[in-house]
Design a protein around this motif. Structure first.
Motif, short mmCIF file in Angstrom:
data_model
loop_
_atom_site.label_atom_id
_atom_site.label_comp_id
_atom_site.label_asym_id
_atom_site.label_seq_id
_atom_site.Cartn_x
_atom_site.Cartn_y
_atom_site.Cartn_z
N GLY A 17 0.79 -1.22 0.00
CA GLY A 17 0.00 0.00 0.00
C GLY A 17 0.82 1.27 0.00
N ILE A 18 2.08 1.18 0.41
CA ILE A 18 2.93 2.37 0.48
C ILE A 18 3.19 2.95 -0.91
CG2 ILE A 18 5.29 3.13 0.96
CD1 ILE A 18 5.19 1.46 3.48
N PRO A 20 1.41 2.94 -3.96
CA PRO A 20 0.34 3.78 -4.48
C PRO A 20 0.06 5.01 -3.62
CG PRO A 20 -0.31 1.49 -4.54
CD PRO A 20 0.98 1.56 -3.80
N PHE A 21 0.20 4.88 -2.31
CA PHE A 21 -0.05 6.01 -1.43
C PHE A 21 1.01 7.10 -1.65
CE2 PHE A 21 0.62 8.20 2.64
CZ PHE A 21 -0.64 8.75 2.80
N ALA A 22 2.26 6.70 -1.79
CA ALA A 22 3.35 7.67 -1.94
C ALA A 22 3.35 8.31 -3.33
CB ALA A 22 4.70 7.00 -1.67
N GLY A 24 0.69 8.28 -5.63
CA GLY A 24 -0.58 8.93 -5.96
C GLY A 24 -0.91 8.79 -7.43
#
Length: 101
Positions: A17-18, A20-22, A24
Motif C-alpha cells: 500500500g505504500i 500507491p499512497f506515496a 498517488g
C-alpha cells in the motif's frame, strides 16, 4: 504460528500500500518503469540459480545443475518446451545413473 502469519500478512499489505499512497496519481519516470518491467525476470532468474546451485546452506553443483544448463541452452536455441523438459530430464537422469549426484 497464526500470529506470525497475521503479522506477515499485515506487513505485506502495508508494503504494497505504500507505493500507491506515496506516488498517488503521478506517473513513474520512464527509466524506473523500464527497471520495474525487468524485475520479474530477474527474480525468476535468481530463484532458478538458487535452486540449481544450493543444497541447503551448501553450494552444490551436480546433475541437477547440468540439467538446468542443458535446458537453458535448448531454450536459448528456441527448442520446443517439450524438447527442453525431456532433454533436461534425460541428461539429469543419465548423470545420476552414472553416479553424479
Amino acid at each position: 504460528m497464526w500470529t506470525t502469519i497475521a503479522l506477515v500478512a499485515l506487513v505485506t499489505f502495508v508494503c504494497k500500500g505504500i507505493g500507491p499512497f506515496a506516488i498517488g496519481e503521478r506517473e513513474l519516470p520512464a527509466p524506473l518503469v523500464r527497471v520495474v518491467a525487468l524485475l520479474g525476470s530477474a527474480l525468476l532468474a535468481a530463484l532458478v540459480v538458487t535452486s540449481a546451485l544450493a543444497e541447503g546452506p551448501e553450494l552444490a553443483v551436480g546433475a541437477k545443475t547440468v540439467g538446468i544448463g542443458v535446458a537453458s541452452v535448448l531454450l536459448w536455441r528456441r527448442a520446443h518446451l517439450v524438447v527442453v523438459v525431456v532433454g533436461a530430464a534425460a541428461v539429469t537422469a543419465a548423470l545420476r545413473a552414472a553416479g553424479l549426484s
